[in-house]
Enzyme design. Structure first.
Site, PDB file in Angstrom:
ATOM      1  N   PHE A  31      11.670  64.043 -20.492  1.00  0.00           N
ATOM      2  CA  PHE A  31      11.671  64.029 -21.960  1.00  0.00           C
ATOM      3  C   PHE A  31      10.764  62.887 -22.383  1.00  0.00           C
ATOM      4  CE2 PHE A  31      12.772  62.271 -26.009  1.00  0.00           C
ATOM      5  CZ  PHE A  31      13.321  63.271 -26.786  1.00  0.00           C
ATOM      6  N   GLU A  32       9.763  63.190 -23.191  1.00  0.00           N
ATOM      7  CA  GLU A  32       8.958  62.127 -23.791  1.00  0.00           C
ATOM      8  C   GLU A  32       8.533  62.608 -25.170  1.00  0.00           C
ATOM      9  OE1 GLU A  32       6.484  59.897 -20.245  1.00  0.00           O
ATOM     10  OE2 GLU A  32       5.691  61.779 -20.971  1.00  0.00           O
ATOM     11  N   ILE A  33       8.687  61.761 -26.163  1.00  0.00           N
ATOM     12  CA  ILE A  33       8.019  61.985 -27.444  1.00  0.00           C
ATOM     13  C   ILE A  33       7.119  60.776 -27.592  1.00  0.00           C
ATOM     14  CG2 ILE A  33       8.260  62.205 -29.947  1.00  0.00           C
ATOM     15  CD1 ILE A  33      11.020  63.431 -29.506  1.00  0.00           C
TER      16      ILE A  33
END
Ligand SMILES: Nc1nc2c(ncn2[C@@H]2O[C@H](COP(=O)(O)OP(=O)(O)O)[C@@H](O)[C@H]2O)c(=O)[nH]1
Ligand SMILES: [Mg+2]
Length: 414
Positions: A300-302
């Site tokens: 998960f990366e934003i």
């Protein structure tokens, strides 16, 4: 002490850094010989800890003084300056997309993720979705995915030169490594290593991503538990955040034996790349002497693409790549991204999305704040939140970043 005029430019600084590194190498060789021992690394760390006078090494102080001066004049803010244009759009819709690296065989798993992400966020915000693959996507895959996403969908083939062995890698040595790493998750896998190297050094170079500043990484079989009712990309942009995560973890040391030493070597050549308000405290308990194995779980990366596009990160990646650990060990993109973000950014530019309920097997990020949990219709059990669990690095992050921990966090140690 060497007096440096305040008009010093980057080239001069680089020369200074090189001279400092050379001096340290000569002194280390004189004092300790070329044994590659820890003592060598400890000495090197002195120039690594900008703004932390306590660990400065006396013998290199002349050069350190120069760098500290540079840090207070803002000359070392290159990565931050490179990213800055992404924040000029405040109040407007950012150029953002979802990005998914995936295999054709993972169609059902990625459909599960897509349906969920669409329902919890993207049916409302309608951001584009980019799919990348080292093989051509099948028609079945493209059709299946396109059916679930009403916004723009693009499929990209990864160029061969982004998924290959560079000429400086000894493939026999790489194959031998895979044989002896059978006790490590994915230790025998060749494709996993290419994948980790790709996520570290290449996904952001794919031409399909050129038009975007921001991305949200999604993998097969993940789950979002809560409604996200605000535009997370715009929130990142408007608040000048650069890297957002949900879960943290300790890395298996067997996969990254020499990653920290290589990192120290690199930043000793470029101490001016580290801003004063860095997040070293997240990745090291002793101001850079050793790596504590903490990392943001990068499934998960934003985040802002310009972090990876910055010349500083690109140089760091090249340095790591030449050292060979993606193949001779099994360096993951998670520790690589995490170390880079922690050392190239200001600590307040890294954000924990406590409000985005998220699962990637076998861990949950679930809001422990009852109001957040209720308002966002979360479907997870806050008791299972991993953030402050003893096997997570969440507590380390909150303390290092100076962020207040939510009420009741102590009840979640596991
Ligand atoms: N196209 C492609 N994608 C891959 C390959 N290996 C892994 N991936 C993708 O890379 C991401 C991470 O892989 P995954 O198997 O989930 O690793 P884990 O989360 O560390 O267990 C996922 O999005 C996978 O779909 C590969 O060989 N080719
Ligand atoms: Mg995964």
């Amino acid at each position: 002490m060497v007096i440096i005029p305040f008009t010093i430019n980057r080239k001069q600084l680089r020369l200074g850094a090189l001279a400092a590194a050379l001096l340290l190498v000569i002194i280390n060789l004189t004092l300790y010989g070329n044994s590659g021992s820890t003592s060598q690394i400890i000495n090197k760390v002195g120039s690594f800890t900008l703004g932390h006078n306590s660990t400065s090494v006396a013998i290199a102080n002349n050069n350190l003084d120069d760098f500290e001066m540079a840090s207070t004049t803002g000359i070392n803010d290159d990565t931050l300056a490179f990213i800055k244009p992404s924040f000029t759009n405040k109040g407007q819709r950012p150029k953002a997309c979802f990005v998914t690296l995936v295999k054709n065989s993972e169609l059902s798993g990625i459909l599960r993720s897509i349906k969920n992400v669409q329902q919890k966020f993207n049916n409302e915000f309608r951001y584009d979705w980019i799919f990348l693959n080292d093989k051509e996507f099948t028609e079945e895959f493209k059709l299946g995915v396109t059916n679930e996403i009403p916004s723009v969908v693009k499929f990209g083939l990864i160029p061969e030169e982004h998924w290959f062995y560079p000429e400086y890698i000894n493939q026999t040595k790489a194959a031998n490594t895979r044989e002896v790493m059978s006790d490590v998750l994915y230790g025998t896998s060749e494709s996993y290593r290419h994948m980790c190297r790709y996520q570290s050094g290449f996904f952001w170079r794919h031409p399909l991503l050129d038009e975007y500043d921001w991305y949200w990484r999604v993998e097969p079989n993940i789950k979002l538990y809560c409604d996200t009712k605000y535009d997370v990309f715009q929130w990142m942009q408007d608040n000048e955040k650069v890297y957002g995560f949900t879960l943290t973890m300790y890395e298996n040391i067997k996969t990254i034996n020499t990653l920290w030493n290589t990192t120290v070597d690199f930043f000793n050549l470029h101490p001016d790349y580290i801003p004063k308000d860095n997040l070293m405290g997240f990745i090291s308990n002793d101001e850079g002497e050793t790596y504590n194995l903490c990392h943001f779980w990068s499934n998960f990366e934003i985040a802002n693409l310009n972090l990876w596009r910055s010349p500083q990160y690109q140089e760091y990646f090249e340095y790591l790549d030449h050292a060979g650990g993606f193949f001779y060990e099994r360096w993951g993109d998670a520790p690589v991204h995490s170390i880079a973000a922690s050392l190239l950014l200001n600590k307040d530019q890294i954000h924990h999305f406590a409000d985005i309920g998220y699962r990637h097997e076998p861990n949950d990020n679930c809001p422990i704040d009852t109001n957040v949990w209720k308002q966002n219709n979360c479907e997870c059990n806050p008791k299972k939140d991993f953030t402050f669990h003893k096997y997570s690095c969440g507590t380390q992050f909150y303390d290092a970043a100076g962020v207040k921990k939510p009420e009741g966090w102590e009840l979640h140690r596991g």
